[in-house]
Design a protein around this motif. Structure first.
Motif, PDB file in Angstrom:
ATOM      1  N   GLU A 200       0.809  -1.218   0.000  1.00 17.37           N
ATOM      2  CA  GLU A 200       0.000   0.000   0.000  1.00 17.37           C
ATOM      3  C   GLU A 200       0.845   1.271   0.000  1.00 17.37           C
ATOM      4  O   GLU A 200       0.298   2.370  -0.034  1.00 17.37           O
ATOM      5  N   GLY A 201       2.169   1.124   0.067  1.00 16.22           N
ATOM      6  CA  GLY A 201       3.044   2.285  -0.073  1.00 16.22           C
ATOM      7  C   GLY A 201       3.732   2.759   1.180  1.00 16.22           C
ATOM      8  O   GLY A 201       4.430   3.783   1.154  1.00 16.22           O
ATOM      9  N   TYR A 202       3.586   2.046   2.307  1.00 13.60           N
ATOM     10  CA  TYR A 202       4.247   2.473   3.537  1.00 13.60           C
ATOM     11  C   TYR A 202       5.754   2.261   3.412  1.00 13.60           C
ATOM     12  O   TYR A 202       6.214   1.180   3.062  1.00 13.60           O
ATOM     13  N   THR A 203       6.505   3.311   3.694  1.00 13.49           N
ATOM     14  CA  THR A 203       7.952   3.276   3.475  1.00 13.49           C
ATOM     15  C   THR A 203       8.728   2.841   4.708  1.00 13.49           C
ATOM     16  O   THR A 203       9.932   2.578   4.621  1.00 13.49           O
ATOM     17  N   SER A 204       8.071   2.779   5.862  1.00 14.77           N
ATOM     18  CA  SER A 204       8.727   2.305   7.079  1.00 14.77           C
ATOM     19  C   SER A 204       7.745   1.457   7.871  1.00 14.77           C
ATOM     20  O   SER A 204       6.728   1.955   8.351  1.00 14.77           O
ATOM     21  N   VAL A 205       8.041   0.171   7.960  1.00 17.75           N
ATOM     22  CA  VAL A 205       7.221  -0.765   8.731  1.00 17.75           C
ATOM     23  C   VAL A 205       8.053  -1.249   9.908  1.00 17.75           C
ATOM     24  O   VAL A 205       9.159  -1.769   9.723  1.00 17.75           O
ATOM     25  N   GLY A 206       7.545  -1.053  11.110  1.00 16.62           N
ATOM     26  CA  GLY A 206       8.270  -1.443  12.302  1.00 16.62           C
ATOM     27  C   GLY A 206       7.615  -2.593  13.035  1.00 16.62           C
ATOM     28  O   GLY A 206       6.398  -2.802  12.928  1.00 16.62           O
ATOM     29  N   HIS A 207       8.416  -3.362  13.771  1.00 14.29           N
ATOM     30  CA  HIS A 207       7.918  -4.426  14.640  1.00 14.29           C
ATOM     31  C   HIS A 207       8.421  -4.166  16.057  1.00 14.29           C
ATOM     32  O   HIS A 207       9.586  -3.795  16.251  1.00 14.29           O
ATOM     33  N   ASP A 208       7.551  -4.368  17.035  1.00 13.57           N
ATOM     34  CA  ASP A 208       7.926  -4.259  18.445  1.00 13.57           C
ATOM     35  C   ASP A 208       8.118  -5.659  19.009  1.00 13.57           C
ATOM     36  O   ASP A 208       7.210  -6.506  18.918  1.00 13.57           O
ATOM     37  N   ILE A 209       9.289  -5.896  19.593  1.00 17.39           N
ATOM     38  CA  ILE A 209       9.617  -7.181  20.203  1.00 17.39           C
ATOM     39  C   ILE A 209       9.969  -6.941  21.671  1.00 17.39           C
ATOM     40  O   ILE A 209      10.703  -6.005  21.984  1.00 17.39           O
TER      41      ILE A 209
END
Length: 452
Positions: A200-209
């Motif tokens: 969808e165009g998101y340039t920064s995808v983060g994950h919380d661990i």
């Protein structure tokens, strides 16, 4: 490193503000003083850097027992629109203080679960915000997504409003750990929503661990991080579970104390996790945060543009941050203010045209200088001695830093203090040496989570 982790693993603040909330001067604060600092900060910064806006959306359909955020558990979605109307009323009250149309540079939706709200209602909220505000040219808009309920429609509506960054709370992929914290989501769900976000165009995808969770072993952590590295999120927040049930009530008592990993196991989880992230190509940004070299967070660290506020690390350095919603904290640079935490009280105050803050702090000149030191350490891993503190407090600070210097965590030079590469993992401890309020009045009870 293992001996240092054991040595420096003590209770300490996360320094999203200075002074930290337990040391706010509540007696010296008032709603009128707060409004004065907001108006002053807006006039000084809106035309140059713009402002930041944090919106707290507190509703969740189920209770995650690791969560320290302020939330309300409900499956009733008819709560959405009344709450949105209150948010827009609060925004209106702040706009009256500004005097002219604000420019929003940074916007973050947090919670709770922002994606509890329907895409249509989020659209109503954002249209209401931007009908009376402009978007800065270098805007940075982000939101916290739940892998279990974020839809393509959520992503599209928020993308159209300017959002380009999303972070997903993963925590751990092990089924036993997920049951213990009441947060069930499969790796396949996370992989799919990560793929859709990029599509969808998101340039920064983060994950919380999170490490240190109940029933979590070293092998659980290793498997979670191996799967995470395979998805290559742009940013990873790898942080310690903050077990503070004395502050957060029953939400963090959904398991036995004996289910928590021992300090030694938690140390192993941290050290292994940090090494795995670095080996997978991630750069250590600062406290708990890692990013790929291509991500804006790392570029901001390299260029000296990194900033830290109540939303954590950010690439947008604004002086004024307005927090809307229950429990939100605002920062005018000259003061802090926190909203009431009860939804009914929040809505009632707004119906009476009252900005719903209930406590805060107006910074002294000394506070402002210490804050600059801590921000410089948190965001650039160095600070200069000549920022304005008298020699007495500076001498005390240097003395407190002697042991960290002997351990190779900092290097004291005539004009500045430098944090070494090994010292980055102990940045909270280093900042504590500058915390004059903490040292002037040592806490009589435990206030903070452990630093590692």
């Amino acid at each position: 490193m293992c001996d240092l982790v054991q040595k420096y693993n003590v209770p300490g603040p996360r320094y999203t503000s200075y002074p930290t909330v337990p040391y706010w001067d509540l007696d010296g604060f008032s709603g009128e003083k707060w409004k004065e600092t907001v108006a002053r900060s807006f006039q000084e910064s809106n035309d140059t850097s713009g402002i930041s806006l944090y919106i707290h959306l507190p509703f969740c359909e189920s209770m995650c027992t690791f969560c320290g955020c302020h939330k309300r558990i409900t499956k009733r979605h008819d709560v959405e629109m009344p709450y949105i109307r209150s948010l827009l009323k609060e925004w209106e009250l702040y706009r009256r203080l500004f005097g002219h149309r604000p420019v929003i540079r940074e916007l973050h939706l947090g919670g709770g679960t922002p994606t509890f709200f329907s895409p249509e209602n989020l659209q109503v909220l954002l249209r209401g915000i931007f009908s009376h505000a402009d978007r800065a040219e270098d805007w940075e808009f982000s939101f916290e997504g739940h892998p279990g309920n974020t839809t393509r429609e959520h992503l599209r509506v928020l993308y159209e409003a300017g959002f380009r960054r999303v972070s997903y709370g993963v925590q751990d992929y092990n089924e036993s750990v997920q049951k213990a914290i009441n947060r069930i989501q499969t790796f396949e769900q996370v992989a799919e929503i990560t793929r859709i976000s990029r599509e969808e165009g998101y340039t920064s995808v983060g994950h919380d661990i999170i490490y240190g969770l109940p029933l979590q072993t070293v092998s659980h952590m290793e498997e979670t991080l191996r799967k995470t590295a395979g998805l290559q999120p742009d940013r990873i927040a790898f942080y310690s579970y903050a077990h503070v049930p004395w502050l957060k009530g029953n939400g963090q008592r959904g398991f036995r104390e004996s289910d928590l990993p021992t300090a030694e196991v938690k140390r192993q989880q941290y050290e292994m996790g940090r090494n795995m992230l670095v080996e997978s190509g991630y750069k250590d940004i600062g406290m708990d945060h890692y990013a790929l070299p291509s991500d804006g967070l790392y570029r901001a660290l390299q260029s000296g543009g990194l900033h830290r506020n109540f939303m954590g690390y950010t690439v947008s350095r604004t002086r004024l941050m307005i927090g809307l919603g229950v429990s939100s904290i605002s920062d005018s640079w000259y003061g802090f203010a926190q909203n009431v935490k009860n939804i009914e009280e929040y809505e009632h105050l707004l119906e009476s045209d009252i900005i719903p803050v209930y406590r805060g702090h107006v910074l002294s000149e000394e506070d402002e200088v210490v804050r600059r030191h801590i921000l410089d350490l948190m965001c650039r891993f160095e600070t200069r001695w000549d920022l304005g503190l008298p020699e007495g407090p500076l001498s005390d600070i240097r003395e407190r830093l002697r042991e960290t210097e002997a351990d190779g965590l900092v290097r004291m030079e005539p004009d500045r203090l430098l944090v070494t590469e090994p010292g980055r993992a102990f940045i909270r401890n280093i900042c504590m040496a500058f915390d004059l309020r903490l040292h002037n009045k040592a806490p009589e009870t435990r206030l903070f989570s452990m630093t590692v």
